[in-house]
Design a protein around this motif. Sequence first.
Motif, PDB file in Angstrom:
ATOM      1  N   GLU A 118       0.904  -1.200   0.054  1.00 60.03           N
ATOM      2  CA  GLU A 118      -0.013  -0.012  -0.035  1.00 60.03           C
ATOM      3  C   GLU A 118       0.908   1.384  -0.080  1.00 60.03           C
ATOM      4  N   LYS A 119       2.035   1.143   0.282  1.00 59.82           N
ATOM      5  CA  LYS A 119       3.088   2.315   0.494  1.00 59.82           C
ATOM      6  C   LYS A 119       3.809   2.494  -0.955  1.00 59.82           C
ATOM      7  N   VAL A 120       3.656   1.439  -1.837  1.00 64.14           N
ATOM      8  CA  VAL A 120       4.547   1.670  -3.132  1.00 64.14           C
ATOM      9  C   VAL A 120       3.604   2.280  -4.151  1.00 64.14           C
ATOM     10  N   ALA A 121       4.104   3.652  -4.345  1.00 63.31           N
ATOM     11  CA  ALA A 121       3.529   4.575  -5.399  1.00 63.31           C
ATOM     12  C   ALA A 121       3.764   4.094  -6.698  1.00 63.31           C
ATOM     13  N   ARG A 122       5.062   3.489  -7.114  1.00 59.41           N
ATOM     14  CA  ARG A 122       5.077   3.265  -8.458  1.00 59.41           C
ATOM     15  C   ARG A 122       6.340   2.397  -8.299  1.00 59.41           C
ATOM     16  N   ALA A 123       6.507   1.110  -9.105  1.00 58.67           N
ATOM     17  CA  ALA A 123       7.551   0.210  -9.292  1.00 58.67           C
ATOM     18  C   ALA A 123       7.850   0.283 -10.838  1.00 58.67           C
ATOM     19  N   ARG A 124       8.935   0.020 -11.258  1.00 59.15           N
ATOM     20  CA  ARG A 124       9.488   0.181 -12.588  1.00 59.15           C
ATOM     21  C   ARG A 124      10.995  -0.393 -12.632  1.00 59.15           C
ATOM     22  N   ARG A 125      11.178  -0.974 -13.775  1.00 59.64           N
ATOM     23  CA  ARG A 125      12.314  -1.700 -14.256  1.00 59.64           C
ATOM     24  C   ARG A 125      13.329  -0.614 -14.654  1.00 59.64           C
ATOM     25  N   GLU A 126      14.371  -0.462 -13.832  1.00 62.56           N
ATOM     26  CA  GLU A 126      15.372   0.608 -14.221  1.00 62.56           C
ATOM     27  C   GLU A 126      16.919   0.210 -14.025  1.00 62.56           C
ATOM     28  N   LEU A 127      17.577   0.111 -15.270  1.00 60.89           N
ATOM     29  CA  LEU A 127      18.781  -0.507 -14.869  1.00 60.89           C
ATOM     30  C   LEU A 127      19.804   0.744 -14.558  1.00 60.89           C
ATOM     31  N   ARG A 128      20.538   0.775 -13.544  1.00 59.09           N
ATOM     32  CA  ARG A 128      21.416   1.762 -12.837  1.00 59.09           C
ATOM     33  C   ARG A 128      22.662   1.175 -12.622  1.00 59.09           C
ATOM     34  N   THR A 129      23.861   1.722 -13.057  1.00 58.45           N
ATOM     35  CA  THR A 129      25.071   1.388 -12.583  1.00 58.45           C
ATOM     36  C   THR A 129      26.119   2.270 -11.726  1.00 58.45           C
ATOM     37  N   THR A 130      25.397   3.382 -11.629  1.00 58.44           N
ATOM     38  CA  THR A 130      26.063   4.161 -10.599  1.00 58.44           C
ATOM     39  C   THR A 130      25.014   4.505  -9.575  1.00 58.44           C
ATOM     40  N   HIS A 131      25.342   4.926  -8.231  1.00 55.33           N
ATOM     41  CA  HIS A 131      24.801   5.169  -7.246  1.00 55.33           C
ATOM     42  C   HIS A 131      25.304   6.273  -6.317  1.00 55.33           C
ATOM     43  N   LEU A 152       7.918   5.127  -2.998  1.00 53.90           N
ATOM     44  CA  LEU A 152       7.101   5.040  -2.016  1.00 53.90           C
ATOM     45  C   LEU A 152       6.284   6.185  -1.732  1.00 53.90           C
ATOM     46  N   THR A 153       4.896   6.174  -1.196  1.00 56.96           N
ATOM     47  CA  THR A 153       4.151   7.162  -0.980  1.00 56.96           C
ATOM     48  C   THR A 153       4.525   7.925   0.574  1.00 56.96           C
ATOM     49  N   GLU A 154       5.072   7.013   1.236  1.00 59.09           N
ATOM     50  CA  GLU A 154       5.491   7.655   2.547  1.00 59.09           C
ATOM     51  C   GLU A 154       6.606   6.584   3.110  1.00 59.09           C
ATOM     52  N   PRO A 155       7.481   7.306   3.962  1.00 58.57           N
ATOM     53  CA  PRO A 155       8.859   6.379   4.232  1.00 58.57           C
ATOM     54  C   PRO A 155       8.570   5.217   4.812  1.00 58.57           C
ATOM     55  N   VAL A 156       9.144   4.271   4.886  1.00 54.65           N
ATOM     56  CA  VAL A 156       9.489   3.063   5.610  1.00 54.65           C
ATOM     57  C   VAL A 156      10.812   3.122   6.326  1.00 54.65           C
ATOM     58  N   ALA A 157      10.810   2.317   7.383  1.00 54.68           N
ATOM     59  CA  ALA A 157      12.026   2.408   8.579  1.00 54.68           C
ATOM     60  C   ALA A 157      13.024   1.200   7.925  1.00 54.68           C
ATOM     61  N   HIS A 158      14.223   1.849   7.759  1.00 52.40           N
ATOM     62  CA  HIS A 158      15.125   0.819   7.355  1.00 52.40           C
ATOM     63  C   HIS A 158      16.350   1.065   8.614  1.00 52.40           C
ATOM     64  N   PHE A 159      16.785   0.075   9.159  1.00 43.45           N
ATOM     65  CA  PHE A 159      18.022  -0.253  10.007  1.00 43.45           C
ATOM     66  C   PHE A 159      19.124  -0.509   9.365  1.00 43.45           C
ATOM     67  N   THR A 160      20.150   0.098   9.511  1.00 43.30           N
ATOM     68  CA  THR A 160      21.484  -0.286   8.872  1.00 43.30           C
ATOM     69  C   THR A 160      22.084  -1.353   9.594  1.00 43.30           C
ATOM     70  N   PHE A 161      23.285  -1.766   8.922  1.00 45.13           N
ATOM     71  CA  PHE A 161      23.975  -3.093   9.592  1.00 45.13           C
ATOM     72  C   PHE A 161      24.359  -2.857  11.299  1.00 45.13           C
ATOM     73  N   LEU A 162      24.753  -1.626  11.734  1.00 43.04           N
ATOM     74  CA  LEU A 162      24.820  -1.329  12.915  1.00 43.04           C
ATOM     75  C   LEU A 162      23.526  -0.807  13.616  1.00 43.04           C
ATOM     76  N   GLY A 163      22.325  -0.680  13.287  1.00 45.96           N
ATOM     77  CA  GLY A 163      21.340  -0.456  13.838  1.00 45.96           C
ATOM     78  C   GLY A 163      20.967   1.132  13.617  1.00 45.96           C
ATOM     79  N   ARG A 164      21.526   1.875  12.862  1.00 46.49           N
ATOM     80  CA  ARG A 164      21.163   3.164  12.654  1.00 46.49           C
ATOM     81  C   ARG A 164      19.747   3.399  11.808  1.00 46.49           C
ATOM     82  N   ARG A 165      18.833   3.927  12.243  1.00 45.09           N
ATOM     83  CA  ARG A 165      17.489   4.077  11.555  1.00 45.09           C
ATOM     84  C   ARG A 165      17.724   5.103  10.488  1.00 45.09           C
ATOM     85  N   GLN A 166      17.105   4.863   9.404  1.00 47.82           N
ATOM     86  CA  GLN A 166      16.950   5.676   8.196  1.00 47.82           C
ATOM     87  C   GLN A 166      15.678   5.629   7.751  1.00 47.82           C
ATOM     88  N   ASP A 167      14.906   6.754   7.211  1.00 45.30           N
ATOM     89  CA  ASP A 167      13.591   6.666   6.620  1.00 45.30           C
ATOM     90  C   ASP A 167      13.666   6.796   5.173  1.00 45.30           C
TER      91      ASP A 167
END
Length: 200
Positions: A118-131, A152-167
């Motif tokens: 429900e939080k996915v606004a758009r999903a697309r195939r996109e090849l990228r080699t630089t980030h 995404l329509t709104e942020p989801v919480a992601h926690f890094t390898f050492l536990g730092r939260r990112q929206d």
Amino acid sequence: MRTALVLVRHELRLLASIGLWVARRRHRTGEGAAFGYSRGQGPMMLGFGFVIVIESIMMSVLLRNHPAVQRAWFTVDVYTLVLIVGMHAASVVRPHVLDDRVLRVRRAAHVDLRIPLEKVARARRELRTTHERTEGELNLAIGSQTTVTLELTEPVAHFTFLGRRQDIRLVRFHADDADGLVKAISRARSAPSPIPDPTG
């Protein structure tokens, strides 16, 4: 201390992944559809393993007059090789998983991001080699490339390898069958919600 515990837990997951790989089992896919992403990194991991083997042979020759150091170096090389195998095994046995409510975007044993459809606004195939690192974006490249982009329509919480939260508002990741995954996400998002049972 916490960092050490995180590292130990991660290495245990890698070792467990080798067991699952040997048994040809997957890690917690449930009834969802699994989409792999490890195909693109196989040659690279094989290359790393080959380098470790060659290095071990060379150092064994160079340190032949120092048996204690030779054994210690060999032990480190073997453990490093096991971890490399574990990282590849974790990528194989922990695929992305899509069900009728959630997409789990995974990378080996250290990323498992659950995104409600429900939080996915758009999903697309996109090849990228630089980030580039950008706040609010998560790039999970395999072999230096991503093939699927989720807005995404709104942020989801992601926690890094050492536990730092990112929206996170935008996710880029790789899937071996990027077209199939994008189509499956579209179908799952457009599927009608189940009608609740009025009798409870």
